[in-house]
Enzyme design. Structure first.
Site, PDB file in Angstrom:
ATOM      1  N   CYS A   1      24.925  37.731 -98.492  1.00 48.23           N
ATOM      2  CA  CYS A   1      25.774  38.923 -98.373  1.00 48.23           C
ATOM      3  C   CYS A   1      26.412  38.961 -96.976  1.00 48.23           C
ATOM      4  O   CYS A   1      26.193  38.067 -96.155  1.00 48.23           O
ATOM      5  CB  CYS A   1      24.941  40.176 -98.621  1.00 48.23           C
ATOM      6  SG  CYS A   1      23.788  40.567 -97.284  1.00 48.23           S
TER       7      CYS A   1
ATOM      8  N   HIS B   1      16.334  41.385 -96.570  1.00 48.15           N
ATOM      9  CA  HIS B   1      16.791  40.387 -97.537  1.00 48.15           C
ATOM     10  C   HIS B   1      16.054  39.073 -97.287  1.00 48.15           C
ATOM     11  O   HIS B   1      15.475  38.873 -96.210  1.00 48.15           O
ATOM     12  CB  HIS B   1      18.300  40.154 -97.395  1.00 48.15           C
ATOM     13  CG  HIS B   1      19.137  41.297 -97.904  1.00 48.15           C
ATOM     14  ND1 HIS B   1      20.500  41.257 -97.966  1.00 48.15           N
ATOM     15  CD2 HIS B   1      18.768  42.511 -98.387  1.00 48.15           C
ATOM     16  CE1 HIS B   1      20.961  42.396 -98.467  1.00 48.15           C
ATOM     17  NE2 HIS B   1      19.935  43.179 -98.729  1.00 48.15           N
TER      18      HIS B   1
ATOM     19  N   GLU C   1      17.047  36.069 -96.630  1.00 49.01           N
ATOM     20  CA  GLU C   1      17.494  35.272 -95.478  1.00 49.01           C
ATOM     21  C   GLU C   1      16.989  35.865 -94.168  1.00 49.01           C
ATOM     22  O   GLU C   1      16.611  35.133 -93.249  1.00 49.01           O
ATOM     23  CB  GLU C   1      19.032  35.213 -95.434  1.00 49.01           C
ATOM     24  CG  GLU C   1      19.674  34.584 -96.652  1.00 49.01           C
ATOM     25  CD  GLU C   1      20.066  35.619 -97.708  1.00 49.01           C
ATOM     26  OE1 GLU C   1      19.260  36.536 -97.983  1.00 49.01           O
ATOM     27  OE2 GLU C   1      21.171  35.509 -98.262  1.00 49.01           O
TER      28      GLU C   1
ATOM     29  N   CYS D   1      23.666  39.056 -94.161  1.00 46.11           N
ATOM     30  CA  CYS D   1      22.934  37.797 -93.987  1.00 46.11           C
ATOM     31  C   CYS D   1      23.842  36.691 -93.460  1.00 46.11           C
ATOM     32  O   CYS D   1      23.410  35.866 -92.662  1.00 46.11           O
ATOM     33  CB  CYS D   1      22.267  37.390 -95.301  1.00 46.11           C
ATOM     34  SG  CYS D   1      20.946  38.531 -95.757  1.00 46.11           S
TER      35      CYS D   1
END
Ligand code: ZN
Length: 155
Positions: A87, A57, A59, A90
């Site tokens: 999420c 992701h 991040e 993260c």
């Protein structure tokens, strides 16, 4: 470090540039930058398709990037700017990296773990709490997502 609204918008625009890179790879357009003392020390975009990595992701990529550059797993005095609410994974990673402040653009009602579905960043049971700010360039951050999903449905 505290930034003015103009500075926050400028950093969020950088995160949006990262989201555009994800879009070029036909994946969910989320982008992130990590800022320390007014300087970007980490950048990332969702790269699940590009790299075929489930956990890549925006991040996570930005945190890895900043860890390498700082030669430290601790990202103290940093602010993480991300276009969409982090999420569960993260939000956990943000805590593990000891990032004290997160600014995100738009909420993610389905997966968000920074206020929507869960509130991991400010949960008092956890040892690391994060200052969270939302709504910076919210409509830009949301519309790039909406456009992506609209186009995907058409395909
Ligand atoms: Zn995530």
């Amino acid at each position: 470090m505290d930034y003015t609204v103009e500075e926050k918008e400028a950093f969020m625009r950088e995160a949006l540039k990262e989201a555009e890179i994800a879009l070029e790879h036909d994946e969910i357009p989320i982008g992130c930058v990590i800022v320390k003392d007014g300087e970007i020390i980490g950048r990332g975009h969702n790269a699940r398709e590009e790299l075929q990595r489930a956990v890549m992701h925006a991040e996570i990529m930005a945190i890895e990037n900043a860890n390498l550059r700082e030669e430290s797993w601790r990202l103290l005095d940093c602010t993480l700017f991300v276009t969409i609410e982090p999420c569960v994974m993260c939000s956990g990673a943000i805590g593990l990296a000891r990032i004290p402040k997160v600014v995100y653009g738009a909420k993610n009602q389905k997966f968000g773990a920074a206020g929507s579905l869960y509130d991991i960043l400010t949960d008092e049971r956890l040892n690391h709490r994060v200052d969270v700010e939302t709504g910076i360039l919210e409509s830009d951050c949301a519309s790039i997502m909406q456009e992506f999903f609209r186009n995907r449905r058409k395909k």
